[in-house]
Design an enzyme around this catalytic site. Structure first.
Site, PDB file in Angstrom:
ATOM      1  N   THR A   9       0.841  -1.098  -0.177  1.00 14.45           N
ATOM      2  CA  THR A   9       0.004  -0.194  -0.506  1.00 14.45           C
ATOM      3  C   THR A   9       1.284   1.204   0.254  1.00 14.45           C
ATOM      4  O   THR A   9       0.465   2.136  -0.837  1.00 14.45           O
ATOM      5  CB  THR A   9      -0.757  -0.029   1.245  1.00 14.45           C
ATOM      6  OG1 THR A   9      -1.651  -1.335   1.108  1.00 14.45           O
ATOM      7  CG2 THR A   9      -1.939   0.897   1.355  1.00 14.45           C
ATOM      8  N   ASN A  46      -5.576  -9.213  -8.285  1.00 11.43           N
ATOM      9  CA  ASN A  46      -5.914  -9.747  -6.824  1.00 11.43           C
ATOM     10  C   ASN A  46      -7.272 -10.534  -7.373  1.00 11.43           C
ATOM     11  O   ASN A  46      -7.295 -11.729  -6.102  1.00 11.43           O
ATOM     12  CB  ASN A  46      -5.553  -8.817  -5.773  1.00 11.43           C
ATOM     13  CG  ASN A  46      -5.966  -8.005  -5.454  1.00 11.43           C
ATOM     14  OD1 ASN A  46      -5.962  -6.797  -6.454  1.00 11.43           O
ATOM     15  ND2 ASN A  46      -7.152  -7.934  -4.490  1.00 11.43           N
ATOM     16  N   GLN A  94       1.446  -8.817  -6.763  1.00 10.60           N
ATOM     17  CA  GLN A  94       0.553 -10.125  -6.914  1.00 10.60           C
ATOM     18  C   GLN A  94       1.652 -10.802  -7.259  1.00 10.60           C
ATOM     19  O   GLN A  94       1.093 -12.317  -8.138  1.00 10.60           O
ATOM     20  CB  GLN A  94      -1.009 -10.344  -7.198  1.00 10.60           C
ATOM     21  CG  GLN A  94      -2.253 -10.272  -6.433  1.00 10.60           C
ATOM     22  CD  GLN A  94      -2.345 -11.413  -5.054  1.00 10.60           C
ATOM     23  OE1 GLN A  94      -1.693 -11.984  -5.867  1.00 10.60           O
ATOM     24  NE2 GLN A  94      -2.640 -10.291  -4.089  1.00 10.60           N
ATOM     25  N   SER A 132       5.196  -6.652  -2.244  1.00  7.53           N
ATOM     26  CA  SER A 132       5.082  -6.167  -0.588  1.00  7.53           C
ATOM     27  C   SER A 132       5.147  -8.139  -0.302  1.00  7.53           C
ATOM     28  O   SER A 132       4.518  -9.314  -1.403  1.00  7.53           O
ATOM     29  CB  SER A 132       3.111  -6.458  -0.294  1.00  7.53           C
ATOM     30  OG  SER A 132       2.830  -6.489   0.838  1.00  7.53           O
ATOM     31  N   THR A 172      13.387   3.865  10.734  1.00  7.45           N
ATOM     32  CA  THR A 172      14.845   2.705  11.213  1.00  7.45           C
ATOM     33  C   THR A 172      13.766   1.242  10.324  1.00  7.45           C
ATOM     34  O   THR A 172      12.815   1.286  10.225  1.00  7.45           O
ATOM     35  CB  THR A 172      14.509   2.249  12.302  1.00  7.45           C
ATOM     36  OG1 THR A 172      15.160   3.401  12.781  1.00  7.45           O
ATOM     37  CG2 THR A 172      15.742   1.285  12.974  1.00  7.45           C
ATOM     38  N   CYS A 189     -10.656  -6.569   2.051  1.00  7.10           N
ATOM     39  CA  CYS A 189     -11.060  -5.268   2.565  1.00  7.10           C
ATOM     40  C   CYS A 189     -12.091  -5.117   2.381  1.00  7.10           C
ATOM     41  O   CYS A 189     -13.223  -4.035   2.752  1.00  7.10           O
ATOM     42  CB  CYS A 189     -10.110  -3.890   1.477  1.00  7.10           C
ATOM     43  SG  CYS A 189      -8.268  -4.398   0.975  1.00  7.10           S
TER      44      CYS A 189
HETATM   45  C1  LIG Z   1      -2.078  -7.028  -1.427  1.00 11.76           C
HETATM   46  C2  LIG Z   1      -2.313  -5.864  -2.265  1.00 11.76           C
HETATM   47  C3  LIG Z   1      -1.734  -4.765  -2.245  1.00 11.76           C
HETATM   48  C4  LIG Z   1      -1.323  -4.030  -0.612  1.00 11.76           C
HETATM   49  O1  LIG Z   1       0.141  -4.951  -0.763  1.00 11.76           O
HETATM   50  P1  LIG Z   1      -0.273  -4.945   1.609  1.00 11.76           P
HETATM   51  O2  LIG Z   1       1.122  -5.421   2.039  1.00 11.76           O
HETATM   52  O3  LIG Z   1      -1.039  -5.493   2.297  1.00 11.76           O
HETATM   53  O4  LIG Z   1      -0.583  -3.007   2.052  1.00 11.76           O
HETATM   54  C5  LIG Z   1      -2.041  -3.805  -2.534  1.00 11.76           C
HETATM   55  N1  LIG Z   1      -1.928  -4.229  -4.095  1.00 11.76           N
HETATM   56  C6  LIG Z   1      -2.126  -5.512  -4.312  1.00 11.76           C
HETATM   57  C7  LIG Z   1      -2.763  -6.152  -5.532  1.00 11.76           C
HETATM   58  C8  LIG Z   1      -2.515  -6.453  -3.467  1.00 11.76           C
HETATM   59  O5  LIG Z   1      -2.633  -7.971  -3.692  1.00 11.76           O
END
Ligand SMILES: *Cc1c(COP(=O)(O)O)cnc(C)c1O
Length: 417
Positions: free
Chosen positions: A75, A152, A180, A200, A238, A326
């Site tokens: 995010t 996703n 993803q 992520s 940090t 979400c």
């Molecule tokens: C899970 C997801 C995010 C968010 O990642 P986080 O690390 O949970 O903030 C953003 N974009 C997609 C396509 C995701 O599947």
């Protein structure tokens, strides 16, 4: 917390931390807990491990380590890229799509409230993108185009190389949310040609709370989180050392598991999907069959509410979802399925199964064994079901309209004809 056996089919929401990743992280929690910015050896030695992880994450996407900054999550990476483009270009228009993660949708809505303009591109009924429309949406005041690499909810893959080429030809920055993709498709930022790319860690078998943003060399950058000089001045705070080191290890593992994901996991997904479509009546796949992530199946079960299906699956230890984490708990149908023109009724009956490298044939057979009974049970009591035994006493269309109206009243949405 106690733990019964879970049949985990929600890998697009988060993934199990790989044992190898835990092993890589633990020393940085137990022993090497120094601050990587400290001058003395106890801290400085940690710095080397953060840089080692940066090299591994860079290798995952074929970037230079200098092009990778660590963030707190996917995010933040998305928000940072868009924010940076707005600041460095001084322009005010952003283009994204209606099917992005809420990380983009809700940031876009915030930007609109702050006086920016955001275009949310529609998609076709199979979830694909109209590139001509994208091209025509670019304006002189467009700062950046942000289009996700793979969705996703449906797994549908967008042609990012073409999106980036269009942006380059118009002198507009490009970003892709590739959260993803690692471990499922190879990622090559040089080939893609994007300016920014988000990752992520918890979507690739590392821990929650760390992400990365690739920023192409020579692309102007403005930070989103201000603080110390960490990340070469690109992101204050940090470093989350153990998380970062785990992310590095997970990046190596993701490259190694590409083949398993595209052969064995794909076959498991295909078995589950084709079995359901062939054996449970009134089911359809949401989204194009290809190009699609090898692990994702999004299936509509007509005449049932996904929330009910998920609850009964949960009682059997099966974890799946109705789209993005979400929207869980809300009555709104998935914004992704809505954008694809899936009718609200059908969208609300849709379930996403997202598999991963820890799934086995046994897991899939377990779902296949139990799902038909669950769906039948729910359909038997569903007033939406035209085959309901009380149907002659029942005006199905009236029930359907009432149901829609109740939901509209609960969610404040307009009733569609
Ligand atoms: C899970 C997801 C995010 C968010 O990642 P986080 O690390 O949970 O903030 C953003 N974009 C997609 C396509 C995701 O599947």
């Amino acid at each position: 917390m106690s733990q019964q056996k879970v049949y985990y089919f929600d890998n697009n929401a988060t993934t199990r931390v790989a044992p190898e990743v835990v092993d890589a992280m633990v020393p940085f929690l137990r022993e090497f807990w120094g601050n990587p910015s400290s001058a003395y050896q106890f801290g400085a030695q940690v710095h080397g491990h953060v840089e080692g992880a940066r090299e591994k994450v860079a290798a995952l996407v074929n970037a230079d380590p200098k092009e990778i900054s660590f963030t707190s999550c996917g995010t933040e990476s998305n928000n940072t890229a868009i924010h940076s483009a707005l600041v460095t270009t001084g322009k005010r228009h952003v283009i994204t799509t209606r099917v992005e993660h809420s990380a983009n949708i809700n940031f876009g809505e915030f930007l609109e409230r702050r006086g920016h303009e955001v275009t949310y591109l529609p998609v076709e009924s199979d979830g694909s993108l109209d590139l001509h429309l994208l091209e025509r949406s670019i304006r002189p005041d467009t700062a950046i185009v942000s289009v996700m690499y793979a969705n996703n909810e449906t797994g549908v893959v967008f042609p990012i190389e073409e999106v980036a080429a269009i942006c380059r030809s118009q002198g507009v920055l490009s970003h892709t949310d590739a959260v993803q993709v690692p471990g499922k498709l190879p990622i090559d930022v040089r080939r893609l040609g994007v300016d920014f790319l988000s990752l992520s860690a918890h979507k690739l078998h590392a821990s929650k709370g760390v992400g990365a943003l690739y920023t192409k060399r020579r692309t102007k950058f403005s930070p989103y989180v201000f603080g110390g000089h960490q990340e070469r001045g690109r992101r204050g705070g940090t470093e989350s050392v153990a998380n970062i080191v785990g992310f590095g290890r997970a990046a190596e593992l993701a490259m190694a598991s590409l083949e398993d994901e595209n052969t064995r996991v794909r076959a498991l997904r295909d078995r589950l999907e084709s079995w359901i479509l062939a054996n449970i009546p009134n089911t359809v796949r949401n989204g194009a069959k290809e190009p699609r992530l090898p692990n994702t199946a999004n299936i509509a079960f007509d005449f049932v509410e996904a929330e009910a299906t998920l609850m009964l699956l949960d009682q059997l230890g099966i974890c799946a979802s109705s789209g993005s984490a979400c929207t869980t708990g809300s009555l709104d149908p998935s914004h992704v399925l809505s954008a694809m023109g899936v009718p609200a009724m059908r969208a609300r009956g849709s379930v996403r199964f997202s598999l991963g490298i820890y799934n086995t044939t046994e897991d899939v057979e377990y779902v296949i064994e139990h799902l038909p009974r669950i769906i039948q049970k729910l359909r038997d009591i569903s007033p939406l079901n035209p085959a309901h035994p009380d149907n002659d006493k029942y005006d199905v269309e009236a029930a359907r309209r009432k149901h829609e109206a109740d939901l509209a009243a609960a969610t404040g949405e307009a009733v569609s004809a």
